[in-house]
Design an enzyme around this catalytic site. Structure first.
Site, PDB file in Angstrom:
ATOM      1  N   ALA A  65      50.856  44.174  36.424  1.00  0.00           N
ATOM      2  CA  ALA A  65      51.007  42.769  35.855  1.00  0.00           C
ATOM      3  C   ALA A  65      49.894  42.084  35.974  1.00  0.00           C
ATOM      4  O   ALA A  65      48.926  42.557  36.563  1.00  0.00           O
ATOM      5  CB  ALA A  65      52.232  41.944  36.843  1.00  0.00           C
ATOM      6  N   GLY A 104      53.271  47.243  37.890  1.00  0.00           N
ATOM      7  CA  GLY A 104      54.237  46.946  36.660  1.00  0.00           C
ATOM      8  C   GLY A 104      53.968  47.913  35.436  1.00  0.00           C
ATOM      9  O   GLY A 104      54.771  48.147  34.779  1.00  0.00           O
ATOM     10  N   GLU A 107      56.141  50.671  36.665  1.00  0.00           N
ATOM     11  CA  GLU A 107      57.544  50.229  36.458  1.00  0.00           C
ATOM     12  C   GLU A 107      57.889  50.269  34.917  1.00  0.00           C
ATOM     13  O   GLU A 107      58.835  50.864  34.588  1.00  0.00           O
ATOM     14  CB  GLU A 107      57.381  48.728  36.882  1.00  0.00           C
ATOM     15  CG  GLU A 107      57.615  48.854  38.528  1.00  0.00           C
ATOM     16  CD  GLU A 107      57.608  47.447  39.251  1.00  0.00           C
ATOM     17  OE1 GLU A 107      58.476  47.319  39.689  1.00  0.00           O
ATOM     18  OE2 GLU A 107      56.558  46.509  38.821  1.00  0.00           O
ATOM     19  N   GLU A 127      51.402  47.179  45.238  1.00  0.00           N
ATOM     20  CA  GLU A 127      51.549  45.814  45.478  1.00  0.00           C
ATOM     21  C   GLU A 127      51.512  45.438  46.822  1.00  0.00           C
ATOM     22  O   GLU A 127      51.265  44.347  46.959  1.00  0.00           O
ATOM     23  CB  GLU A 127      53.263  45.583  44.735  1.00  0.00           C
ATOM     24  CG  GLU A 127      53.467  45.322  43.283  1.00  0.00           C
ATOM     25  CD  GLU A 127      53.556  46.939  42.687  1.00  0.00           C
ATOM     26  OE1 GLU A 127      53.972  46.650  41.332  1.00  0.00           O
ATOM     27  OE2 GLU A 127      53.245  47.905  43.046  1.00  0.00           O
TER      28      GLU A 127
HETATM   29  N1  T1G Z   1      45.591  41.686  36.789  1.00  0.00           N
HETATM   30  C1  T1G Z   1      44.526  41.166  36.282  1.00  0.00           C
HETATM   31  N2  T1G Z   1      43.203  41.528  36.366  1.00  0.00           N
HETATM   32  C2  T1G Z   1      43.076  42.676  36.805  1.00  0.00           C
HETATM   33  C3  T1G Z   1      44.067  43.515  37.153  1.00  0.00           C
HETATM   34  C4  T1G Z   1      45.496  42.921  37.128  1.00  0.00           C
HETATM   35  N3  T1G Z   1      46.593  43.769  37.616  1.00  0.00           N
HETATM   36  N4  T1G Z   1      43.444  44.712  37.597  1.00  0.00           N
HETATM   37  C5  T1G Z   1      42.127  44.673  37.418  1.00  0.00           C
HETATM   38  N5  T1G Z   1      41.909  43.176  36.824  1.00  0.00           N
HETATM   39  C6  T1G Z   1      40.588  43.093  36.708  1.00  0.00           C
HETATM   40  C7  T1G Z   1      39.544  42.566  37.665  1.00  0.00           C
HETATM   41  O1  T1G Z   1      39.785  41.470  38.370  1.00  0.00           O
HETATM   42  C8  T1G Z   1      38.178  42.996  37.127  1.00  0.00           C
HETATM   43  O2  T1G Z   1      37.826  41.681  36.513  1.00  0.00           O
HETATM   44  C9  T1G Z   1      38.601  44.187  36.034  1.00  0.00           C
HETATM   45  O3  T1G Z   1      39.925  44.003  35.770  1.00  0.00           O
HETATM   46  C10 T1G Z   1      38.050  45.256  36.353  1.00  0.00           C
HETATM   47  O4  T1G Z   1      38.755  45.603  37.480  1.00  0.00           O
HETATM   48  C11 T1G Z   1      55.499  43.229  38.701  1.00  0.00           C
HETATM   49  C12 T1G Z   1      53.886  42.405  40.831  1.00  0.00           C
HETATM   50  C13 T1G Z   1      42.868  49.223  37.729  1.00  0.00           C
HETATM   51  C14 T1G Z   1      42.321  50.733  39.872  1.00  0.00           C
HETATM   52  O5  T1G Z   1      47.528  45.970  42.048  1.00  0.00           O
HETATM   53  O6  T1G Z   1      43.444  48.344  41.287  1.00  0.00           O
HETATM   54  O7  T1G Z   1      52.210  44.728  38.859  1.00  0.00           O
HETATM   55  O8  T1G Z   1      35.728  41.203  37.692  1.00  0.00           O
HETATM   56  O9  T1G Z   1      36.859  45.773  38.891  1.00  0.00           O
HETATM   57  O10 T1G Z   1      37.134  49.242  40.070  1.00  0.00           O
HETATM   58  O11 T1G Z   1      55.531  44.894  40.209  1.00  0.00           O
HETATM   59  O12 T1G Z   1      41.523  47.194  39.055  1.00  0.00           O
HETATM   60  O13 T1G Z   1      35.461  42.243  35.669  1.00  0.00           O
HETATM   61  O14 T1G Z   1      36.464  39.946  35.559  1.00  0.00           O
HETATM   62  O15 T1G Z   1      38.914  46.656  40.119  1.00  0.00           O
HETATM   63  O16 T1G Z   1      37.643  50.340  37.538  1.00  0.00           O
HETATM   64  C15 T1G Z   1      49.772  45.893  40.479  1.00  0.00           C
HETATM   65  C16 T1G Z   1      45.042  46.240  40.490  1.00  0.00           C
HETATM   66  C17 T1G Z   1      49.669  44.371  40.183  1.00  0.00           C
HETATM   67  C18 T1G Z   1      46.157  47.347  40.154  1.00  0.00           C
HETATM   68  C19 T1G Z   1      40.612  49.559  38.138  1.00  0.00           C
HETATM   69  N6  T1G Z   1      48.588  46.352  40.271  1.00  0.00           N
HETATM   70  N7  T1G Z   1      43.931  46.887  39.786  1.00  0.00           N
HETATM   71  O17 T1G Z   1      39.594  49.458  39.177  1.00  0.00           O
HETATM   72  O18 T1G Z   1      37.837  47.892  37.930  1.00  0.00           O
HETATM   73  S1  T1G Z   1      51.208  43.524  40.880  1.00  0.00           S
HETATM   74  C20 T1G Z   1      47.400  46.431  40.971  1.00  0.00           C
HETATM   75  C21 T1G Z   1      43.125  47.818  40.440  1.00  0.00           C
HETATM   76  C22 T1G Z   1      52.508  44.018  39.683  1.00  0.00           C
HETATM   77  C23 T1G Z   1      54.702  44.176  39.481  1.00  0.00           C
HETATM   78  C24 T1G Z   1      53.756  43.709  40.225  1.00  0.00           C
HETATM   79  C25 T1G Z   1      41.994  48.051  39.905  1.00  0.00           C
HETATM   80  C26 T1G Z   1      41.918  49.391  38.824  1.00  0.00           C
HETATM   81  P1  T1G Z   1      36.522  41.366  36.343  1.00  0.00           P
HETATM   82  P2  T1G Z   1      38.075  46.651  38.753  1.00  0.00           P
HETATM   83  P3  T1G Z   1      38.061  49.302  38.694  1.00  0.00           P
END
Ligand code: T1G
Length: 675
Positions: A65, A104, A107, A127
């Site tokens: 998400a 998400g 999911e 999450e």
């Molecule tokens: N939402 C918004 N921005 C995101 C994002 C996300 N999910 N993931 C990454 N970014 C932005 C981050 O802030 C950065 O921005 C840029 O992308 C590159 O990220 C309903 C509730 C995918 C493994 O927890 O683990 O889904 O600093 O530097 O090292 O159940 O990002 O460049 O401006 O980390 O290559 C669940 C989170 C969400 C995964 C890539 N998903 N992301 O790593 O790049 S909750 C996560 C990561 C959810 C549902 C629920 C990593 C990555 P900027 P980065 P990276």
């Protein structure tokens, strides 16, 4: 190819429709992506397509998400509605996964009827690392595919699995060699005529009933009690997996919804989300001109093969960068190299990588007894004994040996980087790279910007930090930089508290109850009470002097603030307590009962105040950097967001400022005004 909106397009390959999400950087399920998906699915429902492929452009499949939308007024088509459209589509939907299908994103893939991927793809529900749980059906669908036990592990650790494991568990139906989308289209054609199976309808892979799996859940809770201590999210995740086993799908979804909303409204989730973005923000250097690019670092020199030098070297060897490590004596060099090899062999024995990888990493290491051998290094890191004269002497020599353009770094924890830089003719090439022990494990790296450090050198050190898997934070030159400077403020109070009436074990208990892995006196025993102490010069001026004079050294001799048995179980030391009592009496300190609340306030409030002073002085770029330092280097519980976040959102800056004034502390203006 039809653009449904700015981030989603639809194309038809014969009788297979292909939806492509293209929303950099990580195709997060933003309102636009959700709207686009809904629009595409509507269009497909009105088309003759016999199957659908859902793919993503860019570096990854949907990585979750859009976290930046959390806590904001909802926009666009709700995620649940989009997922229902996918799951109830009249034709099979195949997810084509590359990069990371996370949260998400996974999911969404679980609502598809099939998942295929390339060989490098990763699958996870992280999450819990955001203080949450998978809130779009992940806790109910994943156990129906990989089994309750596997799903339990995945949602409570947040650790992704690879394509091979995903294939073995049936999460992925096929690993595609070659072009992923083409392979997915071919697969979709193959299954187009198959009866549609929705994950939600298939309980056959859960792996047991509520009754038969109850012991597994109980055992899992017991085994992870220590790791999950203080966190709210893990238990909520466990409850949801239990519901998946015990309840019909829709009932389980209600449990997931309830638990998700509870966490979402809690401070822990807000704190962990803040930390997610703060960690990424820390990597950015304010005011750095966009055209300044980090220098390439293809070879590294390290001076000193002791605990720090060896640990630092391992970071580069593990990242594939050759290292020349220099010592003054053969014996010390051999000992340092042997420790590196032993650490790697232990990791290989634990199955982290094959033994061949140990040899590959050791092959990148060149031991040397001569600084001259560092003449070609792109980056040189000095990690010798904390003595200014020795460091200045080394940097003076390096100045003559190192090639033009080399980055010269010191791993000092306290000493003045500008003074060290001044011992060279190129202070612009000098900065601090302060690693934390054990340096091959601790994620934090304080990159200390000297008064004359060139911005490109600073950018290079920050890029090196990312390349070796560190969380790097820019710090200014001041005593103890960010972390140790604030630690000193806490330690000063801890030392006073035990003289005024609190027991060392009281102070440690209050801080471990707060969420730290250990308290200051346990930490002192672990590090060794005699660090920086010598019997020749000791005059019994401090409690620590007196403890060392009495032969207490901490864990290493089983006697410190605590006594330790063979199994390292500790009990408060009556010897230490008597030494403290005698010292307090000698200093005429009236002892009194001290509440846990006072202990917590006196240990944490001055730390926060010091953090505010660090911001006042520009020794840190932003308050969130200070939080990242404490979470990654000093054990501050991540679910409390860090000392500055905690002050702002929990304890209250005004409350802290008022209490500090009452304690007679000089309160930082920033603590009153905010940061
Ligand atoms: N939402 C918004 N921005 C995101 C994002 C996300 N999910 N993931 C990454 N970014 C932005 C981050 O802030 C950065 O921005 C840029 O992308 C590159 O990220 C309903 C509730 C995918 C493994 O927890 O683990 O889904 O600093 O530097 O090292 O159940 O990002 O460049 O401006 O980390 O290559 C669940 C989170 C969400 C995964 C890539 N998903 N992301 O790593 O790049 S909750 C996560 C990561 C959810 C549902 C629920 C990593 C990555 P900027 P980065 P990276």
């Amino acid at each position: 190819m039809t653009a449904i909106n700015a981030v989603v397009s639809l194309d038809h390959h014969g009788d297979v429709a292909v939806i492509t999400v293209n929303s950099p950087p990580v195709n997060a399920l933003s309102a636009d992506v959700r709207d686009g998906l809904a629009g595409a699915l509507k269009a497909i429902a009105e088309s003759p397509a016999k199957a659908v492929v859902l793919a993503c452009a860019g570096r990854t499949f949907i990585a979750g998400a859009d976290i930046s939308e959390f806590g904001k007024p909802p926009r666009g088509v709700p995620l649940h509605d989009v997922l229902d459209m996918i799951e109830s589509a009249p034709v099979p939907v195949v997810a084509a996964i590359h990069g990371t299908a996370l949260g998400g994103g996974l999911e969404t893939a679980l609502c598809c009827h099939y998942r295929v991927s390339d060989a490098k793809a990763k699958f996870g529900l992280p999450e819990v690392k955001l203080g949450l749980l998978p809130g779009a059906g992940g806790t109910q669908r994943l156990p129906r595919v990989v089994g309750a036990e596997k799903a339990l592990h995945m949602v409570t650790t947040g650790t992704p699995i690879g394509a091979k494991a995903a294939h073995e568990t049936g999460l992925v139906s096929r690993i595609i060699e070659g072009d992923l989308t083409e392979g997915a289209i071919a697969f979709a054609r193959e299954v187009a005529s198959q009866p549609l199976v929705r994950v939600r309808d298939d309980n056959s892979k859960l792996g047991g009933t509520a009754a038969s799996l109850a012991p597994m859940f109980a055992d899992y809770r017991a085994k992870n009690a220590k790791a999950f201590r203080g966190f709210e999210a893990p238990e909520a995740n466990i409850k949801c997996i239990e519901a998946a086993v015990a309840l019909p799908f829709d009932e389980g979804m209600k449990v997931e919804r309830t638990e998700f909303m509870k966490l979402m409204q809690g401070l822990q989730a807000t704190a962990q989300r803040y930390v997610f973005f703060a960690e990424r923000q820390a990597a950015k250097i304010d005011g750095l001109a966009p055209d300044i690019k980090p220098l390439p670092i293809a070879s590294v020199g390290i001076i000193g093969a002791g605990t720090m030098g060896g640990g630092i070297a391992m970071n580069f060897l593990s990242a594939g960068i050759p290292v020349t490590i220099v010592e003054t004596k053969q014996e010390a060099l051999d000992r340092g190299v042997a420790v590196i090899r032993r650490n790697y062999e232990n990791s290989a024995k634990k199955g982290r990588f094959p033994m061949s990888e140990v040899e590959a990493r050791m092959a990148r290491l060149t031991p040397s007894l001569s600084l001259e051998d560092l003449a070609h290094a792109d980056l040189i890191i000095e990690a010798v004994f904390e003595n200014m004269d020795i460091k200045k002497d080394i940097f003076g020599k390096l100045d003559r040996i190192a090639k033009p353009g080399a980055v010269l770094a010191t791993n000092t924890s306290y000493l003045n980087v500008d003074e060290i830089a001044a011992s060279t003719s190129r202070p612009q090439a000098v900065l601090g790279m302060h690693f934390f022990s054990p340096a091959n494990v601790m994620r934090l790296l304080e990159v200390v910007r000297g008064a004359k450090t060139d911005p490109q050198i600073l950018a290079t050190a920050m890029a090196v930090g990312k390349a070796i898997g560190k969380v790097s934070v820019v710090a200014g030159v001041c005593h103890g930089f960010i972390g140790n400077r604030m630690l000193a403020a806490r330690q000063e109070q801890a030392n006073k508290l035990i003289l005024e009436g609190a027991k060392p074990s009281d102070v440690d208990r209050v801080l471990t109850d707060f969420g730290f892995p250990m308290g200051p006196f346990q930490m002192a025993d672990l590090a060794g009470l005699d660090i920086g102490w010598s019997a020749e010069t000791s005059k019994g001026e401090t409690v620590r002097d007196r403890l060392c004079e009495a032969g207490l050294r901490g864990q290493k001799n089983g006697k410190g603030f605590y006594d330790y048995d063979e199994a390292r179980n500790r009990t408060p030391s009556p010897v230490a307590e008597q030494i403290i009592l005698d010292y307090a009496a000698e200093k005429g300190i009236n002892r009194r009962d001290i509440t846990d609340e006072e202990i917590l306030e006196r240990c944490l409030y001055p730390m926060v105040n010091e953090g505010a002073k660090i911001l006042d002085e520009g020794m840190a770029q932003r308050a969130s950097d200070i939080d990242i330092v404490w979470i990654n280097g000093y054990g501050w519980p991540v679910y409390r967001g860090g000392p500055m976040f905690w002050a702002e959102h929990d304890a209250g800056r005004d409350t802290i400022a008022a209490a500090l004034e009452k304690m007679g502390h000089e309160v930082s203006p920033k603590l009153k005004s905010g940061w």
